[in-house]
Scaffold this motif. Structure first.
Motif, mmCIF file in Angstrom:
data_model
loop_
_atom_site.group_PDB
_atom_site.id
_atom_site.type_symbol
_atom_site.label_atom_id
_atom_site.label_comp_id
_atom_site.label_asym_id
_atom_site.label_seq_id
_atom_site.Cartn_x
_atom_site.Cartn_y
_atom_site.Cartn_z
ATOM 1 N N SER A 32 0.482 -6.431 7.997
ATOM 2 C CA SER A 32 -0.030 -5.779 6.800
ATOM 3 C C SER A 32 0.875 -4.545 6.282
ATOM 4 O O SER A 32 1.582 -3.965 7.123
ATOM 5 C CB SER A 32 -1.560 -5.074 7.014
ATOM 6 N N VAL A 33 0.882 -4.131 4.946
ATOM 7 C CA VAL A 33 1.463 -3.006 4.747
ATOM 8 C C VAL A 33 0.673 -1.591 5.467
ATOM 9 O O VAL A 33 -0.319 -1.764 5.826
ATOM 10 C CB VAL A 33 1.133 -2.633 3.099
ATOM 11 N N THR A 34 1.249 -0.664 5.541
ATOM 12 C CA THR A 34 0.900 0.490 6.219
ATOM 13 C C THR A 34 0.728 1.522 5.345
ATOM 14 O O THR A 34 1.344 1.881 4.231
ATOM 15 C CB THR A 34 1.944 0.859 7.225
ATOM 16 N N PHE A 35 -0.279 2.440 5.236
ATOM 17 C CA PHE A 35 -0.845 3.286 4.277
ATOM 18 C C PHE A 35 -0.672 4.891 5.087
ATOM 19 O O PHE A 35 -1.208 4.931 6.251
ATOM 20 C CB PHE A 35 -2.229 3.050 3.747
ATOM 21 N N MET A 42 3.982 -5.631 -1.455
ATOM 22 C CA MET A 42 5.180 -4.900 -0.889
ATOM 23 C C MET A 42 5.559 -5.865 0.326
ATOM 24 O O MET A 42 6.823 -6.368 0.440
ATOM 25 C CB MET A 42 5.118 -3.689 -0.496
ATOM 26 N N GLN A 43 4.677 -6.176 1.262
ATOM 27 C CA GLN A 43 5.132 -6.920 2.483
ATOM 28 C C GLN A 43 5.219 -8.009 2.152
ATOM 29 O O GLN A 43 6.378 -8.750 2.635
ATOM 30 C CB GLN A 43 3.975 -6.496 3.467
ATOM 31 N N ALA A 44 4.531 -8.854 1.296
ATOM 32 C CA ALA A 44 5.040 -10.303 0.811
ATOM 33 C C ALA A 44 6.418 -10.395 0.005
ATOM 34 O O ALA A 44 7.082 -11.280 0.720
ATOM 35 C CB ALA A 44 3.851 -10.838 -0.153
ATOM 36 N N ALA A 45 6.588 -9.306 -0.609
ATOM 37 C CA ALA A 45 7.801 -9.417 -1.396
ATOM 38 C C ALA A 45 8.982 -9.139 -0.208
ATOM 39 O O ALA A 45 10.237 -9.556 -0.246
ATOM 40 C CB ALA A 45 8.202 -8.165 -2.175
ATOM 41 N N VAL A 46 9.062 -8.453 0.862
ATOM 42 C CA VAL A 46 9.787 -8.252 2.082
ATOM 43 C C VAL A 46 10.013 -9.628 2.734
ATOM 44 O O VAL A 46 11.065 -10.012 3.290
ATOM 45 C CB VAL A 46 9.388 -7.232 2.773
ATOM 46 N N GLY A 75 19.492 -10.626 6.264
ATOM 47 C CA GLY A 75 19.301 -9.161 5.981
ATOM 48 C C GLY A 75 17.909 -8.857 6.636
ATOM 49 O O GLY A 75 17.262 -9.566 7.484
ATOM 50 N N GLY A 76 17.479 -7.337 6.272
ATOM 51 C CA GLY A 76 16.190 -6.777 6.869
ATOM 52 C C GLY A 76 15.857 -5.896 5.957
ATOM 53 O O GLY A 76 16.894 -4.877 5.839
ATOM 54 N N ALA A 77 14.669 -5.826 5.281
ATOM 55 C CA ALA A 77 14.456 -4.828 4.506
ATOM 56 C C ALA A 77 13.209 -3.645 4.850
ATOM 57 O O ALA A 77 12.535 -4.086 5.592
ATOM 58 C CB ALA A 77 13.782 -5.631 3.115
ATOM 59 N N GLN A 78 13.336 -2.731 4.234
ATOM 60 C CA GLN A 78 12.255 -1.477 4.571
ATOM 61 C C GLN A 78 12.025 -0.843 3.233
ATOM 62 O O GLN A 78 12.906 -0.559 2.328
ATOM 63 C CB GLN A 78 13.148 -0.516 5.490
ATOM 64 N N ALA A 79 10.746 -0.559 3.039
ATOM 65 C CA ALA A 79 10.692 0.294 1.745
ATOM 66 C C ALA A 79 9.174 1.092 1.934
ATOM 67 O O ALA A 79 8.410 0.615 2.930
ATOM 68 C CB ALA A 79 10.115 -0.950 0.694
ATOM 69 N N ILE A 80 9.296 2.057 0.946
ATOM 70 C CA ILE A 80 8.018 2.946 0.912
ATOM 71 C C ILE A 80 7.546 3.021 -0.447
ATOM 72 O O ILE A 80 8.505 3.787 -1.275
ATOM 73 C CB ILE A 80 8.110 4.335 1.573
ATOM 74 N N ARG A 81 6.516 2.654 -0.882
ATOM 75 C CA ARG A 81 6.055 2.951 -2.193
ATOM 76 C C ARG A 81 5.219 4.263 -2.448
ATOM 77 O O ARG A 81 4.276 4.429 -1.608
ATOM 78 C CB ARG A 81 5.346 1.878 -2.795
ATOM 79 N N ILE A 82 5.798 5.011 -3.202
ATOM 80 C CA ILE A 82 4.684 6.486 -3.683
ATOM 81 C C ILE A 82 3.927 6.096 -4.789
ATOM 82 O O ILE A 82 4.174 5.987 -5.823
ATOM 83 C CB ILE A 82 5.698 7.481 -4.107
ATOM 84 N N ARG A 83 2.659 5.948 -4.604
ATOM 85 C CA ARG A 83 1.669 5.442 -5.452
ATOM 86 C C ARG A 83 1.329 6.497 -6.388
ATOM 87 O O ARG A 83 1.311 7.632 -5.991
ATOM 88 C CB ARG A 83 0.538 4.567 -4.989
ATOM 89 N N GLU A 84 0.848 6.149 -7.497
ATOM 90 C CA GLU A 84 0.648 7.337 -8.602
ATOM 91 C C GLU A 84 -0.789 8.306 -8.023
ATOM 92 O O GLU A 84 -0.667 9.357 -8.348
ATOM 93 C CB GLU A 84 0.176 6.742 -10.022
ATOM 94 N N ASP A 85 -1.580 7.488 -7.227
ATOM 95 C CA ASP A 85 -2.713 8.199 -6.541
ATOM 96 C C ASP A 85 -1.945 9.167 -5.362
ATOM 97 O O ASP A 85 -3.082 9.781 -4.820
ATOM 98 C CB ASP A 85 -3.522 7.468 -6.361
ATOM 99 N N GLY A 86 -0.609 9.166 -4.950
ATOM 100 C CA GLY A 86 -0.384 9.997 -4.028
ATOM 101 C C GLY A 86 -0.538 9.202 -2.608
ATOM 102 O O GLY A 86 0.250 9.659 -1.657
#
Length: 525
Positions: free
Chosen positions: A10-13, A452-456, A497-508
């Motif tokens: 799962s994605v991490t929050f 996001m995790q599925a995209a990775v 490859g190997g991807a890493q990402a963090i999304r900054i959501r509009e709700d913070g």
């Protein structure tokens, strides 16, 4: 929503801060630094240097880095070039006269001066909060006491240790064999170097005994490196490059990195209805592959040291992408342009951190090939990168090897902005694959609305050396249809490859994703 009965993660929050990277210890160290009062830059540097101990085949203090970051609460993206230069006496003409058609990948000729440590010290002083001494303490500890070798690292160790030579074999092999998963790797020589940097700053590395050890070791192998080459090393603040794709903007580091290639690739894809294609189907991968061939051909022609890259505006112009898109036949694969003599690789580390003030850092750090040049300094055991193999020996080319020049670099940190707001620092490791990886991740998110995790996680393909390398996640039908279009299919023996990402959501809220192709994770709090 993912299928919770299928393998995956799962994605991490988080709400305060987050790190995503390729080894859990790197992520843990980054969060520890944040909790001790550091900011995202402090945390990213601390985690990155630890990764050089956890993943020594990928990176280390003998390597280079590139960094993108935002000031707290700002949507301005700043960039720093932490790549080193060829020694002043380096000469493509001399190598051609000696009978070389390319820079020897595992020869001393490929060793450029490490640039990352200068960049880390500069960023710690100008952007960080806690100082380089505190930043380096976790890495000093882990280099001294050791870390267990992780499964993906052990897999790479087996496949890449053949290049190790001389002193490096003593340091990175045990009983002349690669370390296996769970065995403890220690680097006491590097711990001592890090202590000196913590105490003296960049001079603890670039002048004095440590620099003398590196120069003497390289000279003994026939290298042309001098103490002046090391003392003169300096990182370069620069402006990033950017381009739109649908409703987002992709921001990349400027040359000598290859980030502009990803922007051009997306510019080409914008001429096709990518969202109307099956995301795992042959049509989508065919168009992406053809666009990659064209974008990389432009990369090979234009990208070099920033002082020698003269056609960047042409490369990123909309009309250039339009003309290239018109060359793509939806029903037939084109031949891939012959590569230049510069070498490609698949090894690096990437770390991204976002802190409570919403400073976002996107940092990539590498020694180029697996275990770099395969050469290490005699006293302190500093593993040298072979980034000079990224030069071409073609006379008159912008990326021709030359004294004091930076080679074309494959490593690229990225960020996504939407409506002017920084939304996602991210990176996709994998050497030459990285621009295609950036474009594919952006397309997965924008064209297909993937989480996001599925995209990775989604399977990847990449045209390389005349074949289309495909991960096993594609169906037999997709592979057969691509073969019918004229692609020579090769099932990849290693993940792409190997991807890493963090999304900054509009709700913070912060949302992190980490690639299962690596050992790492996204951690937040």
């Amino acid at each position: 929503m993912r299928d919770f009965q299928a393998p995956g993660r799962s994605v991490t929050f988080g709400t305060e801060a987050m790190c995503a990277t390729s080894h859990p210890l790197g992520a843990q160290v980054a969060l520890d630094v944040l909790k001790r009062g550091g900011n995202a830059m402090d945390a990213a540097i601390a985690g990155a240097v630890v990764l050089g101990i956890c993943e020594p085949q990928m990176t280390g203090i003998g390597g280079d880095c590139f960094v993108l970051w935002t000031p707290p609460g700002s949507n301005e993206i700043k960039a720093l070039n932490g790549s080193g230069r060829a020694p002043a006496a380096a000469s493509a003409a001399s190598l051609r006269a000696a009978g070389h058609s390319a820079v020897p990948v595992h020869g001393v000729e490929a060793v450029t001066v490490p640039g990352a440590i200068d960049a880390f010290c500069h960023l710690a002083e100008t952007v960080g909060k806690i100082g380089i001494d505190a930043i380096l303490q976790p890495a000093i500890h882990h280099a001294e006491t050791g870390v267990p070798v992780a499964p993906r690292v052990a897999f790479d160790w087996i496949g890449e240790s053949a290049c190790l030579q001389g002193r490096a074999r003593e340091l990175f092999l045990r009983d002349d064999k690669p370390l296996s998963a769970g065995q403890i790797f220690r680097a006491p020589g590097q711990a001592e170097v890090l202590r000196r940097i913590a105490r003296e700053g960049r001079d603890g590395f670039y002048v004095g005994e440590v620099a003398q050890d590196m120069v003497d070791s390289l000279n003994a192998l026939g290298g042309l490196h001098t103490l002046d080459d090391f003392a003169a090393t300096a990182c370069t603040p620069t402006d990033p490059v950017a381009g739109p794709y649908r409703d987002v903007e992709l921001v990349e580091h400027a040359p000598n990195g290859q980030g502009a290639t990803a922007i051009l690739l997306l510019n080409i894809l914008s001429h096709f209805d990518m969202g109307g294609m099956d995301p795992l189907g042959a049509k989508r991968l065919h168009i992406e592959t053809e666009a990659s061939k064209l974008a990389y051909d432009a990369r090979n022609r234009f990208i070099a040291d920033a002082d020698h890259t003269t056609r960047l505006a042409h490369m990123l112009a909309p009309e250039t992408a339009a003309r290239l898109a018109a060359l793509i036949d939806p029903n037939k694969a084109m031949e891939q342009a012959a590569p230049l003599t510069e070498a490609i690789h698949k090894d690096t580390i990437y770390i991204t951190v976002v802190d409570r003030d919403r400073m976002a850092v996107s940092l990539i750090y590498s020694i180029f090939h697996g275990f770099g040049s395969g050469l290490a300094s005699d006293k302190f055991g500093i593993l040298f990168q072979n980034r000079g193999a990224g030069f071409t020996l073609e006379a008159g080319h912008p990326n021709e090897m030359g004294g004091g020049k930076r080679p074309m670099h494959t490593i690229i940190p990225g960020m996504i902005r939407r409506n002017g707001r920084v939304e996602m620092p991210f990176g996709v490791m994998g050497g030459a694959y990285q621009p295609t990886g950036h474009a594919r991740l952006v397309s997965n998110l924008v064209d297909y609305g993937m989480e996001m995790q599925a995209a990775v996680d989604a399977p990847r393909g990449f045209p390389e050396a005349g074949v289309l390398r495909m991960e096993r996640g594609f169906s037999e039908q997709t592979r057969a249809e691509l073969a019918d279009l004229g692609h020579r299919i090769d099932i990849a023996t290693k993940p792409l490859g190997g991807a890493q990402a963090i999304r900054i959501r509009e709700d913070g809220v912060l949302e992190g994703a980490s690639d299962p192709r690596k050992d790492g994770c996204a951690l937040g709090y």
